[in-house]
Design a protein around this motif. Structure first.
Motif, PDB file in Angstrom:
ATOM      1  N   ALA A  70       0.883  -1.179  -0.032  1.00 42.71           N
ATOM      2  CA  ALA A  70      -0.215   0.015   0.067  1.00 42.71           C
ATOM      3  C   ALA A  70       0.813   1.241   0.168  1.00 42.71           C
ATOM      4  O   ALA A  70       0.621   2.347  -0.555  1.00 42.71           O
ATOM      5  CB  ALA A  70      -0.960  -0.013   1.298  1.00 42.71           C
ATOM      6  N   THR A  71       2.071   1.206   0.721  1.00 44.05           N
ATOM      7  CA  THR A  71       2.902   2.417   0.693  1.00 44.05           C
ATOM      8  C   THR A  71       3.513   2.756  -0.687  1.00 44.05           C
ATOM      9  O   THR A  71       3.603   3.630  -1.024  1.00 44.05           O
ATOM     10  CB  THR A  71       4.199   2.127   1.850  1.00 44.05           C
ATOM     11  OG1 THR A  71       3.324   1.766   3.122  1.00 44.05           O
ATOM     12  CG2 THR A  71       4.785   3.319   1.910  1.00 44.05           C
ATOM     13  N   LEU A 102       0.938   4.102  -2.774  1.00 42.39           N
ATOM     14  CA  LEU A 102       0.604   5.495  -2.318  1.00 42.39           C
ATOM     15  C   LEU A 102       1.541   6.468  -2.717  1.00 42.39           C
ATOM     16  O   LEU A 102       1.336   7.648  -3.380  1.00 42.39           O
ATOM     17  CB  LEU A 102       0.638   5.748  -0.885  1.00 42.39           C
ATOM     18  CG  LEU A 102       0.448   6.980  -0.141  1.00 42.39           C
ATOM     19  CD1 LEU A 102      -0.180   6.531   1.317  1.00 42.39           C
ATOM     20  CD2 LEU A 102       1.478   7.862   0.263  1.00 42.39           C
ATOM     21  N   ALA A 109      -4.849   3.243  -1.808  1.00 43.24           N
ATOM     22  CA  ALA A 109      -3.703   3.815  -1.368  1.00 43.24           C
ATOM     23  C   ALA A 109      -3.200   4.816  -2.549  1.00 43.24           C
ATOM     24  O   ALA A 109      -2.670   5.955  -2.193  1.00 43.24           O
ATOM     25  CB  ALA A 109      -2.333   2.868  -1.172  1.00 43.24           C
TER      26      ALA A 109
END
Length: 246
Positions: A16-17, A20, A94
């Protein structure tokens, strides 16, 4: 490739990071390109009509892109907290969260000054905010802990030892922030060495730490350290990130 992605990103909680950051960087780049095009066209004052690259007005009010960014961050955050969707929906949220953050932070100076300072010297604070957010995002991608402590090591080290390490880390991070090094302090949250170096080195001359604890001689050293050469390097970095924001 899919096995690598699953093992190193999904299973470690980093997927997810990563997405993002993809949403953040892509949206920021596109937003800067659009705003620079609008400004260039405005300066040329050619009187051209029909172009799709223009400011958005609703009811005669200029709606800044930070508005859409804040709404996007709020909606995606609400959906994540309420439903906690699995992959790939988590990654999609994200991307949208990163896009919203980029739109909002690109006009960070407008939050700060409560007026349209986008193309002024005060507006360049938005560039600093974007750089800090990008570096913090990369640091979080490299480490799953926001405080520089690997969660997998907590059991081995013990709760007390881990808590002491976190408290010490937060302590010198606060010192770093009090020395006027906001970017270094924020980046140092997930990367302890950065905050420690910032806490040890000279404070900026206008910071709380310098005004409270420095002698006149040390204040002079600080002013020399953060003098014209330092500011020139910072401006070159700002120009690189902003695409020539002046």
């Amino acid at each position: 490739m899919s096995d690598w992605y699953q093992h190193y990103l999904v299973e470690t909680g980093r997927a997810a990071t990563l997405w993002l950051l993809v949403g953040f960087v892509t949206t920021y780049a596109v937003t800067r390109w659009i705003t620079l095009r609008i400004r260039s066209r405005s300066r040329a004052d050619t009187g051209a009509t029909g172009t799709t690259v223009k400011d958005l007005y609703i009811g005669g009010v200029h709606v800044h892109h930070q508005v859409w960014g804040i709404l996007l961050v709020l909606v995606t955050g609400l959906l994540e907290f309420r439903f906690t969707p699995p992959s790939p929906w988590q990654e999609l949220l994200a991307v949208l969260f990163g896009a919203g953050a980029a739109l909002a932070l690109d006009e960070f100076a407008l939050w700060l000054h409560l007026q349209d300072v986008y193309w002024t010297e005060e507006g360049r604070k938005s560039i600093d905010a974007v750089m800090v957010a990008g570096v913090v995002g990369v640091a979080l991608l490299a480490s799953t802990s926001p405080f520089g402590v690997d969660p997998s090591s907590m059991a081995a080290q013990g709760l007390v030892a881990t808590s002491v390490a976190v408290v010490v880390h937060i302590g010198y991070t606060i010192v770093c922030l009090l020395k006027g090094k906001i970017a270094t302090g924020l980046i140092g949250l997930p990367i302890p060495f950065v905050a420690l170096v910032g806490a040890i080195r000279l404070a900026t001359p206008s910071s709380f730490w310098a005004r409270r604890f420095y002698s006149d001689q040390k204040l002079h050293r600080s002013a020399e350290r953060f003098g014209p050469a330092y500011r020139a390097r910072r401006e070159r970095l700002r120009d690189l990130v902003s695409g020539g924001h002046r």
